[in-house]
Design a protein around this motif. Sequence first.
Motif, PDB file in Angstrom:
ATOM      1  N   THR A  54      29.440  44.961  41.217  1.00 53.10           N
ATOM      2  CA  THR A  54      30.335  45.300  40.217  1.00 53.10           C
ATOM      3  C   THR A  54      31.759  44.493  40.326  1.00 53.10           C
ATOM      4  O   THR A  54      32.206  44.093  39.044  1.00 53.10           O
ATOM      5  CB  THR A  54      30.831  46.784  40.702  1.00 53.10           C
ATOM      6  N   VAL A  55      32.168  44.031  41.288  1.00 53.03           N
ATOM      7  CA  VAL A  55      33.348  43.480  41.641  1.00 53.03           C
ATOM      8  C   VAL A  55      33.049  41.988  41.018  1.00 53.03           C
ATOM      9  O   VAL A  55      33.989  41.337  40.331  1.00 53.03           O
ATOM     10  CB  VAL A  55      33.896  43.162  42.949  1.00 53.03           C
ATOM     11  N   SER A  58      32.717  42.085  36.965  1.00 57.22           N
ATOM     12  CA  SER A  58      33.724  42.881  36.358  1.00 57.22           C
ATOM     13  C   SER A  58      34.506  41.669  35.226  1.00 57.22           C
ATOM     14  O   SER A  58      34.556  42.131  34.437  1.00 57.22           O
ATOM     15  CB  SER A  58      34.843  43.492  36.993  1.00 57.22           C
ATOM     16  N   THR A 123      42.424  41.190  38.042  1.00 55.14           N
ATOM     17  CA  THR A 123      41.109  41.489  38.615  1.00 55.14           C
ATOM     18  C   THR A 123      41.128  42.993  38.611  1.00 55.14           C
ATOM     19  O   THR A 123      39.864  43.720  38.362  1.00 55.14           O
ATOM     20  CB  THR A 123      41.172  40.776  39.938  1.00 55.14           C
ATOM     21  N   TRP A 124      41.925  43.825  39.223  1.00 57.64           N
ATOM     22  CA  TRP A 124      42.019  45.223  39.323  1.00 57.64           C
ATOM     23  C   TRP A 124      42.071  45.677  38.011  1.00 57.64           C
ATOM     24  O   TRP A 124      41.443  46.976  37.751  1.00 57.64           O
ATOM     25  CB  TRP A 124      43.145  45.479  40.065  1.00 57.64           C
ATOM     26  N   LEU A 127      38.413  45.831  36.823  1.00 58.83           N
ATOM     27  CA  LEU A 127      37.625  46.785  37.567  1.00 58.83           C
ATOM     28  C   LEU A 127      38.000  48.116  37.023  1.00 58.83           C
ATOM     29  O   LEU A 127      36.980  49.166  36.603  1.00 58.83           O
ATOM     30  CB  LEU A 127      37.867  46.697  38.955  1.00 58.83           C
TER      31      LEU A 127
END
Length: 410
Positions: A54-55, A58, A123-124, A127
């Motif tokens: 997932t990371v 993403s 990045t976050w 996600l």
Amino acid sequence: MRWLTGAWAGFARACAVLGVSLLVPALWAVAVALGLWWGGGMWVAGPFWAAFLTVALSRRICGWFRSLIARWTGVEIPGGYREAAPVTRLSTGYWWNGHSYERNRRDAERDQRWRTWARDPATWRDLRFVAMVPFTAGLAAAVPPAALVAAVAWLLQPSPLPRAAGVLAAVVAVATSPYAWRAAPPVAARFLRPSPAMVLAGRVEELTAQRADTTVAQAAEIRRIERDLHDGAQARLVALGISLATVEKLMETDPDRARALLREARAGAASSLTELRELVQGINPPVLSERGLVDAVRALALDSPLEASVNAEGRVRLDPPIESAVYFGIAELLTNAAKHARATHARISIARADTDLVVEVEDDGRGGAAPRAGGGLDGLRRRLAVFDGALEVTSPAGGPTRARMVVPCA
């Protein structure tokens, strides 16, 4: 027929949105299924690999969403990702990336990319997007495919009531197909666009890099002027002083020799004056200050080894720093075309587009030009970025090469 064509296109788009939205839930479903099937260590390994994938996926999933939205609506959603800073080789042979020393450049750049990725707020944000998009745009896009599957399943039943429900489901699938995918663009624009804080942080980093580039460029220009003065005009002026001192001594004893030295001194003074003029023109051509950008570019085209034509709409006068940056950018593009692309013809167009100055330089060279770190085109891009300008280069193999400079000049 037009409506049916739109419904079919909408159904395909809804399936594409649904497929991309369900990638992460599919990973977790597979992880749970493996845990239920094998049990034991798979209860830990399955979720671990699902979280890792997932990371890792993403950013790519968000990139797919951006490309779909850009293809369907023409709206480009910027990523706002941070660029990894360049690494530096030290005198000891090690590579420094701002955080650690590495033995080779590949390891230093890899470590730099991982650190930049982990500390990037984008990045976050990605996600968060892949976690919520199945319940927003994915849920809306699932209506036509789900209705179609239900319609096929119910229409195969022998009893009339399921068949009636199947007809109703088919109507729902056809009626919602043109609209089901339209939830994706606003969701992507809301959650994938860089936040104001990210934009501000990126702008601060960009201005910091521009300030460093400007400082380096100024220092290099000062060193060039010092070197040209020391090696050229200064040496000639020293020789001129020695010649005049010799003439003063020979005036009484050898007038013929003194007159010859005076002629040489006059020629040396003329050469020094020519070198000083060329040096001043390298800093800022007089025609640029007196006549403006268009006339200066026309004079540059006449002196170019290429057969260059200049097309300009009227008289363009800008602030001196912008004119100087654009002028030397055109000069560098012409030099590259003659030196590296082996071009014979070039076309230069200068025009105002609303509040922007748009300059295009096209040549008939062999193409293959691309901005690379530390290259001339990359330096030109950085010089234009000081004025919020941009450089776009299109150079397929075999040519032609087209460079487009856009500089705000409101």
